[in-house]
Design a protein around this motif. Structure first.
Motif, PDB file in Angstrom:
ATOM      1  N   LEU A 162     -16.863 -16.346  15.093  1.00 58.64           N
ATOM      2  CA  LEU A 162     -17.761 -16.335  16.240  1.00 58.64           C
ATOM      3  C   LEU A 162     -17.014 -16.798  17.486  1.00 58.64           C
ATOM      4  N   GLN A 164     -16.239 -16.623  21.466  1.00 58.50           N
ATOM      5  CA  GLN A 164     -16.828 -16.210  22.737  1.00 58.50           C
ATOM      6  C   GLN A 164     -15.859 -15.264  23.444  1.00 58.50           C
TER       7      GLN A 164
ATOM      8  N   ILE B  31     -25.229 -14.959  24.382  1.00 56.83           N
ATOM      9  CA  ILE B  31     -24.616 -14.702  23.073  1.00 56.83           C
ATOM     10  C   ILE B  31     -24.376 -13.207  22.896  1.00 56.83           C
ATOM     11  N   THR B  35     -20.350 -11.755  22.434  1.00 57.35           N
ATOM     12  CA  THR B  35     -19.839 -11.627  21.072  1.00 57.35           C
ATOM     13  C   THR B  35     -19.358 -10.206  20.868  1.00 57.35           C
ATOM     14  N   ARG B  40     -22.740  -8.111  16.227  1.00 57.80           N
ATOM     15  CA  ARG B  40     -24.123  -8.323  16.665  1.00 57.80           C
ATOM     16  C   ARG B  40     -24.837  -6.989  16.841  1.00 57.80           C
ATOM     17  N   ILE B  61     -26.937 -11.606  14.374  1.00 60.42           N
ATOM     18  CA  ILE B  61     -25.506 -11.873  14.336  1.00 60.42           C
ATOM     19  C   ILE B  61     -25.061 -11.717  12.888  1.00 60.42           C
ATOM     20  N   PHE B 176     -22.450 -21.421  22.847  1.00 59.43           N
ATOM     21  CA  PHE B 176     -21.839 -21.149  21.534  1.00 59.43           C
ATOM     22  C   PHE B 176     -21.764 -22.411  20.681  1.00 59.43           C
TER      23      PHE B 176
END
Ligand SMILES: Nc1nc2c(ncn2[C@@H]2O[C@H](COP(=O)(O)OP(=O)(O)OP(=O)(O)O)[C@@H](O)[C@H]2O)c(=O)[nH]1
Ligand SMILES: [Mg+2]
Lengths: 165, 194
Positions: A162, A164, B31, B35, B40, B61, B176
């Motif tokens: 995950l 960014q 988000i 991402t 996603r 996600i 995040f």
């Protein structure tokens, strides 16, 4: 926490019920979801269709109408919802209080047929439902378990997964 | 929580909860925008013409397989406006974890507290054990000038041992970090469940 566990055997049986429903009605696809919006199974022609989002919206739809039923003084949820489009219709049926069966079908398909076989499929699925709900409660009932270090491994790798951007 | 052994997937539902305009939708938008699209789905928003959430926002996600099991996190927001109170409970159904997005602005303090009480009430109505439900606090809008100190918010919301993150969802700070914290908290619960 609502806990559902679908074994491979469960999925196979559910998919068979959905396929039969599609075979008998000629509907485009059938979706089994729970009221929290999780997708349990899907069969049929779903190419280009975001079934995950559809399941979330269906659950929201049914939950909203359940609240309408309550306001109207109904003792139970509405059992069937129907949405009519230009090309597609959507038939939503409640399975007990926790699950939903959605059938997407073309306007050429007979509504009565869909209604009848969706009801039958819902009955069959309803009989199975307690098994998915109780599996985790019964020790040893599930042959498959989540790996012991699942959470730790996920935590270790989360920064890689995950990022960014 | 749904485990599908045929697909080797584990589905977990996370709900962003909080008072009106605290920035819940903005969290999901950030988000979604930041991402990898492979991880996603689309962001679906059921909102009014004025961009206020009327029912929920939804974003899935999907992480890579962990020990052969692929975790999918379904992120939802609730409407903060009290006008839509009934739908908050609907969205909370079957949740595996909650992010409480508080508004750090001074004049929103009472509203934050009221919404926390409302969350506890809804959990109780749904038969959810508040003590064991994973919960992460986010003190949002920290970029604004008229905010209260995190300590004040902590005290007001009775955040004792619960982790919290200071954030600015519009700028993306803390977003995040909050998401990762709730994912880890929820994943840790999976283990103790089975
Ligand atoms: N300055 C600042 N503004 C923010 C921040 N987060 C959100 N906003 C703004 O606050 C307003 C409301 O944000 P939303 O994300 O729509 O709030 P919400 O909690 O989803 O609101 P409801 O859906 O009505 O409950 C928008 O104008 C956002 O741009 C932040 O961290 N700082
Ligand atoms: Mg919103």
């Amino acid at each position: 926490m609502a806990r559902l566990v679908l074994s491979e055997a469960h999925s196979d049986r559910v998919e068979k019920i959905l396929r039969e429903l599609l075979g008998k009605t000629g509907a485009r696809c059938a979706i089994l979801a729970d009221i929290s919006g999780q997708l349990l199974a899907v069969e049929g022609r779903v190419k280009g269709l975001d079934t995950t989002v559809l399941a979330a919206l269906i659950a929201g739809n049914v939950a909203a109408t359940a609240e309408m039923a309550r306001l109207l003084g109904e003792r139970k949820h509405f059992q069937i919802l129907f949405h009519q489009g230009e090309e597609h219709n959507l038939h939503l049926g409640a399975i007990g209080t926790s699950f939903l069966l959605a059938v997407v079908f073309s306007v050429q398909t007979q509504i009565g047929l869909v209604r009848l076989f969706a009801m039958r499929a819902a009955e069959e699925l309803g009989k199975m439902a307690p098994e998915w709900e109780s599996l985790v409660m019964v020790p040893g009932a599930s042959t498959q378990t989540v790996p012991e270090d699942f959470a730790q491994t996920l935590a270790d790798e989360l920064d890689n997964f995950l990022k960014q951007e | 929580m749904l485990i599908n052994w045929k697909l080797r997937e584990i589905n977990l539902k996370i709900v962003y909860y909080g008072p009106a305009l605290s920035g819940k939708t903005t969290n999901l938008e950030f988000i979604h925008a930041h991402t990898n699209p492979k991880m996603r789905g689309d962001l679906v928003s059921l909102k009014t013409r004025e961009d206020r959430t009327i029912f929920f926002d939804f974003l899935q996600i999907e992480l890579g397989a962990i020990k052969g099991l692929k975790p999918k996190f379904q992120l939802y927001t609730v409407p903060g406006q009290t006008y839509y109170l009934a739908t908050r409970k609907v969205v909370l159904q079957g949740c595996d974890g909650v992010v409480f997005v508080a508004d750090s602005q001074r004049e929103r303090l009472a509203e934050n507290c009221a919404t926390r009480v409302n969350l506890l009430t809804n959990w109780r109505d749904l038969g959810i054990d508040a003590v064991r439900m994973p919960l992460i606090y986010q003190f949002n809008k920290c970029d604004l000038p008229n905010i209260v100190a995190p300590e004040t918010l902590r005290a007001a919301l009775q955040v004792d041992t619960t982790p919290y993150f200071i954030a600015s969802a519009t700028q993306g700070t803390g977003v995040f970090e909050t998401l990762k914290a709730i994912i880890n908290a929820v994943a840790a619960r999976v283990q103790t469940q089975i």
